[in-house]
Design a protein around this motif. Structure first.
Motif, PDB file in Angstrom:
ATOM      1  N   THR A 203      -2.528   3.724  -3.494  1.00 18.68           N
ATOM      2  CA  THR A 203      -3.045   2.524  -4.447  1.00 18.68           C
ATOM      3  C   THR A 203      -2.384   1.295  -3.400  1.00 18.68           C
ATOM      4  OG1 THR A 203      -2.730   1.194  -6.571  1.00 18.68           O
ATOM      5  CG2 THR A 203      -0.855   2.404  -5.515  1.00 18.68           C
ATOM      6  N   TYR A 204      -2.916   0.088  -4.028  1.00 17.35           N
ATOM      7  CA  TYR A 204      -2.543  -1.134  -3.232  1.00 17.35           C
ATOM      8  C   TYR A 204      -2.097  -2.068  -4.776  1.00 17.35           C
ATOM      9  CZ  TYR A 204      -7.003  -2.948  -4.624  1.00 17.35           C
ATOM     10  OH  TYR A 204      -8.077  -3.459  -5.346  1.00 17.35           O
TER      11      TYR A 204
ATOM     12  N   ALA B  28      -6.540   2.805  -3.053  1.00 15.32           N
ATOM     13  CA  ALA B  28      -6.585   2.503  -1.585  1.00 15.32           C
ATOM     14  C   ALA B  28      -7.354   3.557  -0.851  1.00 15.32           C
ATOM     15  CB  ALA B  28      -5.190   2.110  -0.840  1.00 15.32           C
TER      16      ALA B  28
ATOM     17  N   TYR C 282       1.004  -1.109   0.150  1.00 15.79           N
ATOM     18  CA  TYR C 282      -0.077   0.083  -0.171  1.00 15.79           C
ATOM     19  C   TYR C 282       0.884   1.259   0.023  1.00 15.79           C
ATOM     20  CZ  TYR C 282      -3.430  -3.516   1.653  1.00 15.79           C
ATOM     21  OH  TYR C 282      -4.414  -4.537   1.868  1.00 15.79           O
TER      22      TYR C 282
END
Length: 141
Positions: free
Chosen positions: A120-121, A140, A107
């Motif tokens: 984001t992931y 995310a 992450y």
């Protein structure tokens, strides 16, 4: 002829201004503009993948995945090869804030030349032959 000379002089002035600013910026800062700390990445395959992503190295990136690797972007199945042919060299992490699931889930903050900056992931699944068989990516919260 004056117009051509004007552009050459103008270009030189711009270059001089940029070089003057660079001279004031510490060398470590210049070298680290696109660098990112990857110390948190404790899975060697994921680390190799992120290093390839960060540098836009398509050959290294694709070599880490199975031929039939699956990609899901915010839960939507995408064509893995097509997606990353376009993304590599234009998308990268700017920080990795959290690593979970034995180093398979990342992450962090991300930059896309097309979509801008966001959290984001990346969730990797490693299959047979230590190749990545599935990658889930998305925004995310």
């Amino acid at each position: 002829m004056k117009t051509l000379n004007h552009y050459v002089i103008y270009g030189t002035l711009i270059t001089s201004a940029v070089n003057a600013q660079a001279a004031k910026t510490p060398a470590a800062t210049i070298q680290n503009i696109n660098a990112m700390n990857t110390e948190k990445l404790n899975n060697p395959i994921v680390k190799q993948a992120i290093d390839a992503l960060q540098s836009g190295d398509k050959q290294a990136w694709f070599s880490l995945f199975t031929n039939d690797a699956q990609l899901f972007d915010d839960g939507n199945k995408m064509d893995f090869k097509t997606f990353f042919e376009k993304a590599l060299g234009h998308e990268r992490f700017t920080s990795i804030d959290k690593v979970e699931q034995n180093g398979l889930h990342l992450y962090g903050k991300f930059h896309s030349d097309q979509w801008g900056d966001f959290k984001t992931y990346f969730k990797f699944t490693i299959g047979a032959g230590n190749k990545i068989s599935k990658l889930e990516i998305g925004q995310a919260g």
